[in-house]
Structure formats: C-alpha cells, structure tokens
Scaffold this motif. Sequence first.
Motif, mmCIF file in Angstrom:
data_model
loop_
_atom_site.group_PDB
_atom_site.id
_atom_site.type_symbol
_atom_site.label_atom_id
_atom_site.label_comp_id
_atom_site.label_asym_id
_atom_site.label_seq_id
_atom_site.Cartn_x
_atom_site.Cartn_y
_atom_site.Cartn_z
ATOM 1 N N SER A 154 0.811 -1.228 0.000
ATOM 2 C CA SER A 154 0.000 0.000 0.000
ATOM 3 C C SER A 154 0.843 1.277 0.000
ATOM 4 O O SER A 154 0.342 2.346 -0.339
ATOM 5 N N HIS A 155 2.124 1.165 0.369
ATOM 6 C CA HIS A 155 2.965 2.372 0.371
ATOM 7 C C HIS A 155 3.476 2.718 -1.033
ATOM 8 O O HIS A 155 4.103 3.747 -1.224
ATOM 9 N N VAL A 156 3.218 1.838 -1.988
ATOM 10 C CA VAL A 156 3.697 2.098 -3.356
ATOM 11 C C VAL A 156 2.537 2.662 -4.174
ATOM 12 O O VAL A 156 1.574 1.954 -4.450
ATOM 13 N N ARG A 157 2.623 3.926 -4.526
ATOM 14 C CA ARG A 157 1.561 4.552 -5.321
ATOM 15 C C ARG A 157 2.082 4.772 -6.721
ATOM 16 O O ARG A 157 3.093 5.437 -6.906
ATOM 17 N N LEU A 158 1.376 4.207 -7.688
ATOM 18 C CA LEU A 158 1.839 4.329 -9.074
ATOM 19 C C LEU A 158 0.998 5.350 -9.822
ATOM 20 O O LEU A 158 -0.212 5.455 -9.628
ATOM 21 N N ALA A 165 8.876 7.847 -15.494
ATOM 22 C CA ALA A 165 8.421 6.515 -15.076
ATOM 23 C C ALA A 165 8.411 6.444 -13.554
ATOM 24 O O ALA A 165 9.134 7.188 -12.889
ATOM 25 N N ASP A 166 7.593 5.538 -13.015
ATOM 26 C CA ASP A 166 7.644 5.260 -11.581
ATOM 27 C C ASP A 166 8.752 4.249 -11.338
ATOM 28 O O ASP A 166 8.782 3.189 -11.970
ATOM 29 N N LEU A 219 18.258 8.107 -3.076
ATOM 30 C CA LEU A 219 17.371 7.180 -3.791
ATOM 31 C C LEU A 219 16.110 6.984 -2.953
ATOM 32 O O LEU A 219 15.996 6.023 -2.194
ATOM 33 N N THR A 220 15.182 7.925 -3.099
ATOM 34 C CA THR A 220 14.023 7.953 -2.194
ATOM 35 C C THR A 220 12.815 7.205 -2.742
ATOM 36 O O THR A 220 11.712 7.337 -2.217
ATOM 37 N N PHE A 221 13.000 6.421 -3.799
ATOM 38 C CA PHE A 221 11.883 5.692 -4.420
ATOM 39 C C PHE A 221 11.348 4.634 -3.454
ATOM 40 O O PHE A 221 12.090 4.131 -2.613
ATOM 41 N N PRO A 222 10.043 4.283 -3.604
ATOM 42 C CA PRO A 222 9.483 3.273 -2.700
ATOM 43 C C PRO A 222 10.212 1.930 -2.826
ATOM 44 O O PRO A 222 10.725 1.596 -3.894
ATOM 45 N N MET A 223 10.240 1.196 -1.716
ATOM 46 C CA MET A 223 10.965 -0.077 -1.686
ATOM 47 C C MET A 223 10.087 -1.171 -1.105
ATOM 48 O O MET A 223 9.396 -0.960 -0.110
ATOM 49 N N ILE A 224 10.148 -2.337 -1.742
ATOM 50 C CA ILE A 224 9.478 -3.526 -1.226
ATOM 51 C C ILE A 224 10.583 -4.505 -0.829
ATOM 52 O O ILE A 224 11.429 -4.833 -1.666
ATOM 53 N N ILE A 273 4.954 -10.686 -7.140
ATOM 54 C CA ILE A 273 4.899 -9.365 -6.500
ATOM 55 C C ILE A 273 4.764 -8.283 -7.570
ATOM 56 O O ILE A 273 3.919 -7.388 -7.472
ATOM 57 N N MET A 274 5.583 -8.401 -8.635
ATOM 58 C CA MET A 274 5.500 -7.373 -9.671
ATOM 59 C C MET A 274 4.168 -7.457 -10.417
ATOM 60 O O MET A 274 3.608 -6.441 -10.818
ATOM 61 N N GLN A 275 3.637 -8.665 -10.547
ATOM 62 C CA GLN A 275 2.320 -8.844 -11.178
ATOM 63 C C GLN A 275 1.242 -8.094 -10.387
ATOM 64 O O GLN A 275 0.407 -7.396 -10.958
ATOM 65 N N ARG A 276 1.292 -8.248 -9.059
ATOM 66 C CA ARG A 276 0.316 -7.535 -8.208
ATOM 67 C C ARG A 276 0.473 -6.034 -8.345
ATOM 68 O O ARG A 276 -0.491 -5.280 -8.411
ATOM 69 N N LEU A 277 1.717 -5.602 -8.383
ATOM 70 C CA LEU A 277 2.018 -4.168 -8.440
ATOM 71 C C LEU A 277 1.533 -3.553 -9.759
ATOM 72 O O LEU A 277 0.878 -2.520 -9.775
#
Length: 216
Positions: free
Chosen positions: A8-12, A101-102, A126-131, A140-144
């Motif tokens: 949920s912390h990853v907003r695309l 790009a995200d 490098l402040t991009f979201p991290m899983i 995981i990438m499929q869900r994202l």
Amino acid sequence: MTEILDLSHVRLGDRPLVVCDIDDVVLHFVAPFQEFLRGEGHELLPRSFRLTGNIVSVETQIALEHPDVRRLIEAFFEAQENWQIPTDLVVQTLDALSKDADVVFLTAMPPRYREHRRRLLDQIGLTFPMIASEEPKGPIMQRLHAGRPLPSVFIDDMAHNLHSVRDHVSECLLLHMMPDSPLHLLAPKPAEGIVRATDWAHAAELIRSHIQPKAA
Ligand SMILES: [Mg+2]
C-alpha cells in the motif's frame, strides 16, 4: 498463516513502471560482503555460485555451515550502512528516469532490515518506494503492475528473478545487470530474450527505447 505482502505504500501514476533489484544492481553487495567476511576471519571462495560451502575460515579453510552463513549475511545487512555503496551512475540514471516513469525497488532481503536499507537509500538520494520480501519477485511485480496497459521494466542480477517476472508480467523488458565478480561469472545464465545491460548508461538507453511511445 501466510501474510499478504503490504504494497500500500507504493503509489503508481499513469506512466511506465521500472522495478529494480537492489543488491549488486543499485548497491554493491558481493564486493563489500567479501570485505566484511575478511574482517570476521572468513573468506568467500568463488568455487560455485552459492554462499554455503564457499565461505571458509581463513585459518582452517573449513567451510561454514548454513546457519553460520545465514548469521553472517544477516549481520552484514544489519551493518549495511557502513558497507554498501551505490553502483556507478545509478543515482543520476534513476533520477532522470523518474521524470517519465515510476521507479520501485524490489529487494530480496529479510524484511526486518528494511529500515536500515531505507535509511541508506535515502541518504544516497534514492528515495523511491521499496518492497523488501523474500517471496518470488514475479508474483509481487504482477500484483504491483496489475495488468495496466503501460510499459514495464524489471532489472536484476539473478536469472531466477528475471525468469519469475518473465513468467508473471507480459511484455516486460527484462534487463540483466551484474557486477563482473568471480562469483557472478559462475551464476546461472538468464534465458534467451533477457537483455544484458553492461552498466547504468546502457540500461538507461534500453529502458528509454522501451518506455518511449513508439511513432505510429
Ligand atoms: Mg541482486
């Protein structure tokens, strides 16, 4: 009970997605880990592409058992802020790509070291979201990405991760990036159709040509 990984912390946004591994892609891993091991009285012998069996005591040359190898990896992740440095050009390249790009990091590290890694990445800029998850990367990438009709890219040094994403995310550009460490030269090779990016400048070119809208 299996816990569902929280994304949920990853907003695309409505734009292309670039998912990027961290160890040995964004941050050096193998080289500083070898240095860390030497400080602990051990060494990594590149005899095959695995850690267990190839980490030996400098004094006795006896290989460490798996639990001890695991303990050393965890100790390294605990101390990563003192050891891991960014790979060449990664900061500028991801920063430039993030205009179009995200960018999301997907690291196969035990999740309990998430905060250490987050601090290190933030400090580097490098402040991009991290899983952080040790589950297979493809699902995981499929869900994202969730089947959005937007270009996607996945970058990793490990063949099994690239294959996992290939099997779960269609039309994803798969880029193989790895350090030319003796250990990586022994690693399983990615399947055909997976492109080797020799460095971040090369990766940027390949990513740009994949995510830019094609002329009709
Ligand atoms: Mg890696």
